[in-house]
Design a protein around this motif. Structure first.
Motif, PDB file in Angstrom:
ATOM      1  N   ASN A  60      50.111  51.197  43.240  1.00  0.00           N
ATOM      2  CA  ASN A  60      50.963  51.166  42.044  1.00  0.00           C
ATOM      3  C   ASN A  60      52.457  51.209  42.322  1.00  0.00           C
ATOM      4  O   ASN A  60      53.257  51.385  41.393  1.00  0.00           O
ATOM      5  N   THR A  61      52.861  51.061  43.589  1.00  0.00           N
ATOM      6  CA  THR A  61      54.274  50.902  43.907  1.00  0.00           C
ATOM      7  C   THR A  61      54.468  49.558  44.603  1.00  0.00           C
ATOM      8  O   THR A  61      53.572  49.080  45.313  1.00  0.00           O
ATOM      9  N   LYS A  62      55.633  48.961  44.400  1.00  0.00           N
ATOM     10  CA  LYS A  62      55.874  47.610  44.911  1.00  0.00           C
ATOM     11  C   LYS A  62      55.779  47.529  46.430  1.00  0.00           C
ATOM     12  O   LYS A  62      55.426  46.495  46.986  1.00  0.00           O
ATOM     13  N   SER A  63      56.101  48.617  47.105  1.00  0.00           N
ATOM     14  CA  SER A  63      56.042  48.596  48.562  1.00  0.00           C
ATOM     15  C   SER A  63      54.635  48.899  49.083  1.00  0.00           C
ATOM     16  O   SER A  63      54.375  48.780  50.286  1.00  0.00           O
ATOM     17  N   GLY A  64      53.716  49.271  48.196  1.00  0.00           N
ATOM     18  CA  GLY A  64      52.367  49.604  48.616  1.00  0.00           C
ATOM     19  C   GLY A  64      51.586  48.366  49.025  1.00  0.00           C
ATOM     20  O   GLY A  64      51.779  47.266  48.486  1.00  0.00           O
ATOM     21  N   THR A  65      50.658  48.528  49.957  1.00  0.00           N
ATOM     22  CA  THR A  65      49.896  47.380  50.466  1.00  0.00           C
ATOM     23  C   THR A  65      48.910  46.830  49.433  1.00  0.00           C
ATOM     24  O   THR A  65      48.425  45.709  49.581  1.00  0.00           O
ATOM     25  N   GLY A  66      48.591  47.603  48.393  1.00  0.00           N
ATOM     26  CA  GLY A  66      47.664  47.133  47.371  1.00  0.00           C
ATOM     27  C   GLY A  66      48.324  46.742  46.063  1.00  0.00           C
ATOM     28  O   GLY A  66      47.640  46.537  45.049  1.00  0.00           O
ATOM     29  N   TRP A  67      49.651  46.602  46.079  1.00  0.00           N
ATOM     30  CA  TRP A  67      50.394  46.289  44.853  1.00  0.00           C
ATOM     31  C   TRP A  67      49.898  45.009  44.191  1.00  0.00           C
ATOM     32  O   TRP A  67      49.846  44.896  42.960  1.00  0.00           O
ATOM     33  N   ALA A  68      49.483  44.036  44.966  1.00  0.00           N
ATOM     34  CA  ALA A  68      49.092  42.732  44.420  1.00  0.00           C
ATOM     35  C   ALA A  68      47.843  42.810  43.555  1.00  0.00           C
ATOM     36  O   ALA A  68      47.605  41.908  42.740  1.00  0.00           O
ATOM     37  N   VAL A  69      47.046  43.851  43.711  1.00  0.00           N
ATOM     38  CA  VAL A  69      45.786  43.934  42.956  1.00  0.00           C
ATOM     39  C   VAL A  69      45.798  45.102  41.967  1.00  0.00           C
ATOM     40  O   VAL A  69      44.752  45.534  41.494  1.00  0.00           O
ATOM     41  N   ARG A  70      46.986  45.605  41.635  1.00  0.00           N
ATOM     42  CA  ARG A  70      47.086  46.736  40.696  1.00  0.00           C
ATOM     43  C   ARG A  70      46.470  46.368  39.350  1.00  0.00           C
ATOM     44  O   ARG A  70      46.422  45.187  38.971  1.00  0.00           O
ATOM     45  N   LEU A  71      46.008  47.372  38.631  1.00  0.00           N
ATOM     46  CA  LEU A  71      45.463  47.176  37.293  1.00  0.00           C
ATOM     47  C   LEU A  71      46.426  47.719  36.259  1.00  0.00           C
ATOM     48  O   LEU A  71      47.217  48.629  36.528  1.00  0.00           O
ATOM     49  N   SER A  72      46.368  47.171  35.073  1.00  0.00           N
ATOM     50  CA  SER A  72      47.246  47.589  33.987  1.00  0.00           C
ATOM     51  C   SER A  72      47.060  49.082  33.713  1.00  0.00           C
ATOM     52  O   SER A  72      45.947  49.591  33.650  1.00  0.00           O
ATOM     53  N   GLY A  73      48.197  49.770  33.566  1.00  0.00           N
ATOM     54  CA  GLY A  73      48.142  51.201  33.282  1.00  0.00           C
ATOM     55  C   GLY A  73      48.025  52.069  34.519  1.00  0.00           C
ATOM     56  O   GLY A  73      47.913  53.295  34.425  1.00  0.00           O
TER      57      GLY A  73
ATOM     58  N   VAL B 107      35.066  42.409  53.756  1.00  0.00           N
ATOM     59  CA  VAL B 107      34.946  40.959  53.887  1.00  0.00           C
ATOM     60  C   VAL B 107      35.057  40.615  55.366  1.00  0.00           C
ATOM     61  O   VAL B 107      36.113  40.833  55.987  1.00  0.00           O
ATOM     62  N   GLU B 108      33.967  40.115  55.930  1.00  0.00           N
ATOM     63  CA  GLU B 108      33.985  39.770  57.345  1.00  0.00           C
ATOM     64  C   GLU B 108      34.984  38.651  57.610  1.00  0.00           C
ATOM     65  O   GLU B 108      34.972  37.625  56.922  1.00  0.00           O
ATOM     66  N   HIS B 109      35.849  38.894  58.590  1.00  0.00           N
ATOM     67  CA  HIS B 109      36.865  37.927  58.997  1.00  0.00           C
ATOM     68  C   HIS B 109      37.736  37.495  57.815  1.00  0.00           C
ATOM     69  O   HIS B 109      38.217  36.364  57.765  1.00  0.00           O
ATOM     70  N   GLY B 110      37.923  38.428  56.890  1.00  0.00           N
ATOM     71  CA  GLY B 110      38.733  38.139  55.700  1.00  0.00           C
ATOM     72  C   GLY B 110      40.219  38.260  55.947  1.00  0.00           C
ATOM     73  O   GLY B 110      41.036  37.931  55.077  1.00  0.00           O
ATOM     74  N   GLU B 111      40.587  38.809  57.117  1.00  0.00           N
ATOM     75  CA  GLU B 111      41.963  38.866  57.619  1.00  0.00           C
ATOM     76  C   GLU B 111      42.795  39.977  56.992  1.00  0.00           C
ATOM     77  O   GLU B 111      43.297  40.852  57.694  1.00  0.00           O
ATOM     78  N   HIS B 112      42.934  40.016  55.664  1.00  0.00           N
ATOM     79  CA  HIS B 112      43.819  41.010  55.048  1.00  0.00           C
ATOM     80  C   HIS B 112      43.111  41.716  53.894  1.00  0.00           C
ATOM     81  O   HIS B 112      42.560  41.065  53.002  1.00  0.00           O
ATOM     82  N   GLY B 113      43.144  43.047  53.914  1.00  0.00           N
ATOM     83  CA  GLY B 113      42.471  43.817  52.875  1.00  0.00           C
ATOM     84  C   GLY B 113      43.012  43.564  51.485  1.00  0.00           C
ATOM     85  O   GLY B 113      42.251  43.472  50.513  1.00  0.00           O
ATOM     86  N   SER B 114      44.324  43.424  51.374  1.00  0.00           N
ATOM     87  CA  SER B 114      44.925  43.281  50.055  1.00  0.00           C
ATOM     88  C   SER B 114      44.591  41.947  49.403  1.00  0.00           C
ATOM     89  O   SER B 114      44.382  41.871  48.188  1.00  0.00           O
ATOM     90  N   SER B 115      44.503  40.888  50.181  1.00  0.00           N
ATOM     91  CA  SER B 115      44.267  39.555  49.611  1.00  0.00           C
ATOM     92  C   SER B 115      42.794  39.167  49.569  1.00  0.00           C
ATOM     93  O   SER B 115      42.375  38.438  48.672  1.00  0.00           O
ATOM     94  N   ALA B 116      41.985  39.640  50.523  1.00  0.00           N
ATOM     95  CA  ALA B 116      40.585  39.238  50.585  1.00  0.00           C
ATOM     96  C   ALA B 116      39.659  40.227  49.896  1.00  0.00           C
ATOM     97  O   ALA B 116      38.791  39.842  49.105  1.00  0.00           O
ATOM     98  N   ALA B 117      39.811  41.509  50.188  1.00  0.00           N
ATOM     99  CA  ALA B 117      38.904  42.524  49.643  1.00  0.00           C
ATOM    100  C   ALA B 117      39.432  43.168  48.365  1.00  0.00           C
ATOM    101  O   ALA B 117      38.652  43.535  47.479  1.00  0.00           O
ATOM    102  N   GLY B 118      40.748  43.302  48.254  1.00  0.00           N
ATOM    103  CA  GLY B 118      41.347  43.986  47.112  1.00  0.00           C
ATOM    104  C   GLY B 118      40.982  43.396  45.759  1.00  0.00           C
ATOM    105  O   GLY B 118      40.607  44.136  44.835  1.00  0.00           O
ATOM    106  N   PRO B 119      41.071  42.066  45.569  1.00  0.00           N
ATOM    107  CA  PRO B 119      40.729  41.490  44.259  1.00  0.00           C
ATOM    108  C   PRO B 119      39.288  41.779  43.833  1.00  0.00           C
ATOM    109  O   PRO B 119      39.006  41.917  42.637  1.00  0.00           O
ATOM    110  N   ILE B 120      38.375  41.858  44.796  1.00  0.00           N
ATOM    111  CA  ILE B 120      36.971  42.143  44.464  1.00  0.00           C
ATOM    112  C   ILE B 120      36.843  43.560  43.924  1.00  0.00           C
ATOM    113  O   ILE B 120      36.222  43.795  42.878  1.00  0.00           O
ATOM    114  N   ALA B 121      37.458  44.520  44.625  1.00  0.00           N
ATOM    115  CA  ALA B 121      37.402  45.913  44.172  1.00  0.00           C
ATOM    116  C   ALA B 121      38.053  46.080  42.810  1.00  0.00           C
ATOM    117  O   ALA B 121      37.526  46.789  41.935  1.00  0.00           O
ATOM    118  N   ALA B 122      39.200  45.438  42.617  1.00  0.00           N
ATOM    119  CA  ALA B 122      39.909  45.559  41.347  1.00  0.00           C
ATOM    120  C   ALA B 122      39.076  45.017  40.188  1.00  0.00           C
ATOM    121  O   ALA B 122      39.009  45.627  39.111  1.00  0.00           O
TER     122      ALA B 122
END
Length: 609
Positions: free
Chosen positions: A517-530, A583-598
């Motif tokens: 929930n902060t812009k510098s955080g590694t999971g900022w791209a998959v944040r949820l509203s609120g 995600v096997e060989h997904g490379e980056h947690g924020s872009s490959a795995a994060g959207p699924i969790a969100a």
């Protein structure tokens, strides 16, 4: 005079006895004649058919296998009628001629059918020989219409497993297979016989004794052509028990649909307040119905030799380096050991030097001055190198084990892997060499010898979310009999607590909230509203070859690319769901795995507002 009198009396006595004997004989002949008349004239035609054509046979009735539902009563697995065509050689005067007719009617190779009857032991002429399983309705109609031309051919109907969702939840539910000779001999299946289908994997195997009911049978009269003409008695089979899983079918579908966009991986969702598994997905999946209906040798070989291992439940069997999600453990250990506090700062220039070696941060130019909370949010490697070095590998192992890593969770599914928590002694036993200081740095950020399973990862993040309580994962919610009576309920079981104070866990949770929930955080791209989600990204190196150093991930061969992790929970206040995505060989947690969790957390909070 007297002699004449006695002679007359004696003659009368013999005559009387003779008349009585003759009367008895005549009566006997009359009864016999009446019986013959009754049997030959009155019931002659009926008894002729019985005498010439009929005999009694015992038939087995398979019990319907127990059903499987999700937690809300949505049907996941049921049974459908399966029509099998067989031949009983004793009832077939000319088996080869019958086989030719069957081959023509069912569009089957004549030679294949003839080979089947040649291979059968003639000492068992009453045993049905299966010719074709699961025939279509059209084929059934053809066989029934031509039954007078097919002496010895019988059609039996048996319940066949049907997986309603197709290949969804295939690794969780599992599949059936024919019982083997070894399984028959080892005594684990006392109620089964050769030819029965039993659970081979997943819930089908775990609950096989519940699913298998009690077989029934019937005494039937069959004619010379093997056709049933009458049923003398029937013992109905008893259906198996019904199993309700803890998963939500809707959430399961969302998880699998998202995961299928990737090459391979696993998703687990858990209720952090009781340990109930809400979704369990593994990809690639397999078609359970195809396994039940029968695969060709080539199809089976393709599945078994697939390098992505579609038959492996990656959620409980896959073992992966945890990457940066392990920083939760390192932070916990550093805070509890007192080597850092929430206010401790450490400078990250983009690398950390130990002796002649330089250990780099993922951010090439560094993060600058970092507190623990900021280091957790931005996943600064250098901060955790230093923290891990101060804690030491064996104390890190103590906290990792306290978090449930390195041991099976006890989920009621077979073949669960334990993962690995390395120590100095472990390395000495395994490789006969001493632990190196640099290895502690690598371990601190979840690389090196560390191995975890996705089910361990979701258990860890769930415990962090709920305040430190570790629950055993629950996959079976309850079991009921065929009449709906409750047989068994799985109660939540606390298996331990995280080795951390509430204050320590609160600091870690604040870092996880900032990561999303902060812009510098590694999971900022998959944040949820609120700001309702907190989580930790992770990138786990698979293997690094010298020639790959400095290359972009897309330029590295796929099998050597990094795995992607994302562990999260929500809402941040009073969490109700925890998720781990790999995600096997997904490379980056924020872009490959994060959207699924969100998406999973978002869906769950919408389904259960």
């Amino acid at each position: 005079m007297a002699n004449d009198l006695f002679g007359t009396v004696e003659t009368d006595w013999y005559r009387t006895r003779l008349n009585r004997v003759l009367a008895c004989i005549l009566a006997g002949f009359f009864i016999l004649a009446s019986g013959l008349y009754y049997l030959q004239i009155i019931r002659g035609e009926e008894l002729r058919r019985v005498a010439e054509n009929n005999y009694v046979r015992l038939e087995n009735i398979f019990p319907p296998r127990g059903l499987i539902y999700d937690r809300n009563g949505k049907l996941l697995v049921d049974n459908r009628p399966c029509f099998d065509v067989s031949i009983i050689l004793e009832d077939a005067p000319d088996p080869e001629n019958v086989m030719r007719r069957v081959a023509l009617l069912l569009s089957m190779p004549e030679t294949a059918l003839l080979e089947k009857i040649k291979e059968i032991n003639r000492s068992k002429p009453f045993k049905p020989i299966l010719l074709k399983s699961d025939i279509s309705r059209d084929e059934l109609a053809v066989i029934k219409t031509r039954r007078f031309d097919l002496p010895g051919v019988v059609v039996s109907v048996e319940p066949r497993r049907h997986y309603v969702m197709g290949d969804y939840a295939s690794h969780l539910i599992g599949y059936l297979g024919e019982i083997s000779e070894r399984e028959l001999r080892n005594g684990s299946y006392p109620d089964n016989r050769g030819g029965d289908f039993i659970g081979k994997f997943g819930i089908e195997k775990t609950c096989d004794s519940y699913f298998w009911g009690k077989r029934g049978g019937r005494q039937v009269v069959v004619d010379a052509l093997g056709r049933t003409t009458d049923t003398l008695s029937t013992v109905d089979p008893k259906p198996g028990k019904t199993v309700y899983l803890s998963i939500d079918g809707r959430l399961q579908k969302v998880a699998e649909d998202m995961l299928r966009k990737k090459t391979a991986g696993a998703v687990l969702a858990m209720n952090p307040n009781n340990g109930h598994i809400l979704a369990m997905a593994s990809h690639p999946c397999f078609d359970q119905n195809a396994l039940v209906e029968g695969m060709s040798y080539a199809e089976w070989e393709a599945v078994v030799k697939d390098p992505l291992h579609p038959l492996e439940n990656k959620g409980i069997q896959g073992q992966y380096p945890p990457g940066s999600i392990y920083k939760i453990v390192t932070a916990m250990a550093a805070l509890e050991e007192g080597v850092v506090t929430e206010e401790t700062t450490s400078y990250c220039p983009g690398f950390y030097t130990m002796g002649k070696s330089r250990f780099r941060c993922w951010k090439r130019h560094g993060h600058g001055l970092m507190t623990l909370r900021e280091a957790m949010a931005e996943s600064c490697d250098v901060f955790f190198y230093k923290a891990g070095e101060m804690v030491g590998v064996d104390r890190l192992a103590y906290y990792a084990r306290g978090c449930g890593l390195g041991a099976r969770t006890g989920i009621r599914l077979g073949n669960e892997a334990a993962g690995l928590v390395p120590t100095k002694d472990w390395k000495q036993r395994r490789f006969h060499s001493s632990w190196q200081k640099g290895e502690t740095l690598i371990i601190s950020i979840g690389q090196g010898y560390n191995l975890v399973t996705p089910v361990q990862a979701v258990s860890l993040i769930a415990a962090v979310a709920n305040g430190g309580v570790r629950y055993a994962p629950v996959i079976i919610k309850e079991i009921r009999d065929s009449d709906g009576r409750l047989i068994e309920t799985t109660k939540s079981k606390i298996v331990g607590r995280l080795p951390a104070s509430e204050e320590t866990l609160a600091i870690i949770r604040r870092g996880l909230e900032d990561a999303v929930n902060t812009k510098s955080g590694t999971g900022w791209a998959v944040r949820l509203s609120g700001g309702v989600m907190a989580g930790k990204t992770g990138t786990a190196q698979v293997v690094r070859q010298e020639g790959d150093r400095g290359k972009k991930q897309e330029d590295i061969p796929f099998r050597f690319r990094d795995h992607a992790w994302f562990c999260a929970y929500g809402p941040t206040q009073a969490p109700r769901i925890a998720v781990a995505v790999l995600v096997e060989h997904g490379e980056h947690g924020s872009s490959a795995a994060g959207p699924i969790a969100a998406e999973i957390i978002k869906t769950y909070l919408e389904l259960y507002p």
